[in-house]
Write a protein that holds these residues in place. Structure first.
Motif, PDB file in Angstrom:
ATOM      1  N   VAL A  90       0.839  -1.200   0.000  1.00 14.39           N
ATOM      2  CA  VAL A  90       0.000   0.000   0.000  1.00 14.39           C
ATOM      3  C   VAL A  90       0.876   1.254   0.000  1.00 14.39           C
ATOM      4  O   VAL A  90       0.650   2.188  -0.779  1.00 14.39           O
ATOM      5  CB  VAL A  90      -0.963  -0.004   1.211  1.00 14.39           C
ATOM      6  CG1 VAL A  90      -1.655   1.336   1.358  1.00 14.39           C
ATOM      7  CG2 VAL A  90      -1.982  -1.122   1.058  1.00 14.39           C
ATOM      8  N   ALA A  91       1.903   1.245   0.857  1.00 14.53           N
ATOM      9  CA  ALA A  91       2.798   2.406   0.921  1.00 14.53           C
ATOM     10  C   ALA A  91       3.509   2.611  -0.409  1.00 14.53           C
ATOM     11  O   ALA A  91       3.632   3.747  -0.888  1.00 14.53           O
ATOM     12  CB  ALA A  91       3.815   2.226   2.042  1.00 14.53           C
ATOM     13  N   GLY A  92       3.966   1.543  -1.023  1.00 13.51           N
ATOM     14  CA  GLY A  92       4.633   1.651  -2.319  1.00 13.51           C
ATOM     15  C   GLY A  92       3.713   2.194  -3.388  1.00 13.51           C
ATOM     16  O   GLY A  92       4.107   3.010  -4.220  1.00 13.51           O
ATOM     17  N   ALA A  93       2.461   1.762  -3.370  1.00 15.95           N
ATOM     18  CA  ALA A  93       1.495   2.250  -4.356  1.00 15.95           C
ATOM     19  C   ALA A  93       1.190   3.729  -4.129  1.00 15.95           C
ATOM     20  O   ALA A  93       1.074   4.502  -5.088  1.00 15.95           O
ATOM     21  CB  ALA A  93       0.214   1.427  -4.284  1.00 15.95           C
ATOM     22  N   VAL A  94       1.083   4.141  -2.865  1.00 15.08           N
ATOM     23  CA  VAL A  94       0.799   5.538  -2.548  1.00 15.08           C
ATOM     24  C   VAL A  94       1.973   6.423  -2.962  1.00 15.08           C
ATOM     25  O   VAL A  94       1.789   7.483  -3.553  1.00 15.08           O
ATOM     26  CB  VAL A  94       0.489   5.705  -1.037  1.00 15.08           C
ATOM     27  CG1 VAL A  94       0.473   7.166  -0.642  1.00 15.08           C
ATOM     28  CG2 VAL A  94      -0.840   5.044  -0.710  1.00 15.08           C
ATOM     29  N   ILE A  95       3.184   5.967  -2.668  1.00 15.79           N
ATOM     30  CA  ILE A  95       4.369   6.759  -3.016  1.00 15.79           C
ATOM     31  C   ILE A  95       4.468   6.950  -4.523  1.00 15.79           C
ATOM     32  O   ILE A  95       4.796   8.030  -5.001  1.00 15.79           O
ATOM     33  CB  ILE A  95       5.643   6.091  -2.455  1.00 15.79           C
ATOM     34  CG1 ILE A  95       5.648   6.202  -0.932  1.00 15.79           C
ATOM     35  CG2 ILE A  95       6.909   6.723  -3.038  1.00 15.79           C
ATOM     36  CD1 ILE A  95       6.698   5.355  -0.246  1.00 15.79           C
ATOM     37  N   GLN A  96       4.158   5.935  -5.271  1.00 13.74           N
ATOM     38  CA  GLN A  96       4.228   6.008  -6.733  1.00 13.74           C
ATOM     39  C   GLN A  96       2.906   6.463  -7.339  1.00 13.74           C
ATOM     40  O   GLN A  96       2.769   6.478  -8.549  1.00 13.74           O
ATOM     41  CB  GLN A  96       4.604   4.637  -7.314  1.00 13.74           C
ATOM     42  CG  GLN A  96       6.016   4.198  -6.988  1.00 13.74           C
ATOM     43  CD  GLN A  96       7.050   5.067  -7.647  1.00 13.74           C
ATOM     44  OE1 GLN A  96       6.864   5.539  -8.757  1.00 13.74           O
ATOM     45  NE2 GLN A  96       8.142   5.322  -6.951  1.00 13.74           N
ATOM     46  N   GLY A  97       1.950   6.836  -6.504  1.00 14.74           N
ATOM     47  CA  GLY A  97       0.604   7.169  -6.966  1.00 14.74           C
ATOM     48  C   GLY A  97       0.528   8.307  -7.956  1.00 14.74           C
ATOM     49  O   GLY A  97      -0.377   8.367  -8.778  1.00 14.74           O
ATOM     50  N   GLY A  98       1.462   9.218  -7.912  1.00 15.81           N
ATOM     51  CA  GLY A  98       1.427  10.345  -8.830  1.00 15.81           C
ATOM     52  C   GLY A  98       1.653   9.931 -10.272  1.00 15.81           C
ATOM     53  O   GLY A  98       1.165  10.559 -11.205  1.00 15.81           O
ATOM     54  N   ASN A  99       2.376   8.871 -10.481  1.00 17.44           N
ATOM     55  CA  ASN A  99       2.687   8.385 -11.822  1.00 17.44           C
ATOM     56  C   ASN A  99       2.011   7.026 -11.998  1.00 17.44           C
ATOM     57  O   ASN A  99       2.516   6.016 -11.535  1.00 17.44           O
ATOM     58  CB  ASN A  99       4.206   8.280 -11.991  1.00 17.44           C
ATOM     59  CG  ASN A  99       4.599   7.876 -13.387  1.00 17.44           C
ATOM     60  OD1 ASN A  99       3.754   7.512 -14.204  1.00 17.44           O
ATOM     61  ND2 ASN A  99       5.896   7.936 -13.651  1.00 17.44           N
TER      62      ASN A  99
END
Length: 144
Positions: free
Chosen positions: A82-91
């Motif tokens: 979830v954290a990885g998806a949120v961090i990369q969420g902008g792209n």
């Protein structure tokens, strides 16, 4: 989307393999010696008795610790994803990659916690084993 599916499957495979490494103590990791003059056959009987005593003494504790460790690895992997998806969420093109990296990182953190639980179970096993062997008159290592 296909990349996300592949990464999630790989991540959960990693979690399964990391938590599969967790096991209950199978024997003591301390050396105990027979007292002088004790027949070796008697020492072997006492060793077997004390191994069973230690295993039974720590069974509930080690089972709970090992389950908690495996759960920790799974939760760590999920939170990492979830954290990885949120961090990369902008792209949006990299959401799957971020989730996969987070999943693997979280699984690794959970596995480290699981390893700590396994060490705790082994320490409790060793203490019970040493107590039993000492009560039988054998020589146990001194703790300083």
């Amino acid at each position: 989307m296909k990349r996300l599916t592949v990464l999630v499957v790989m991540g959960f495979s990693a979690v399964a393999s990391l938590t599969a490494c967790v096991s209950a103590p199978t024997g003591p990791t301390v050396a105990v010696m027979p007292r002088e003059g004790k027949p070796f056959d008697l020492f072997q009987q006492e060793d077997l008795y004390c191994r069973n005593f230690a295993a039974n003494s720590t069974k509930d504790t080690s089972d709970a610790a090992l389950k908690e460790g495996a759960t920790s690895a799974a939760i760590g992997a999920a939170l990492g994803a979830v954290a990885g998806a949120v961090i990369q969420g902008g792209n949006h093109a990299n959401v799957g990659t971020g989730a996969g990296v987070g999943l693997l990182g979280g699984a690794a953190m959970g596995a480290m916690n699981s390893s700590g639980k396994q060490n705790q179970a082994q320490a409790q096993y060793n203490i019970a084993y040493q107590q039993c062997m000492y009560s039988k008159g054998n020589q146990v290592p001194s703790i300083r």
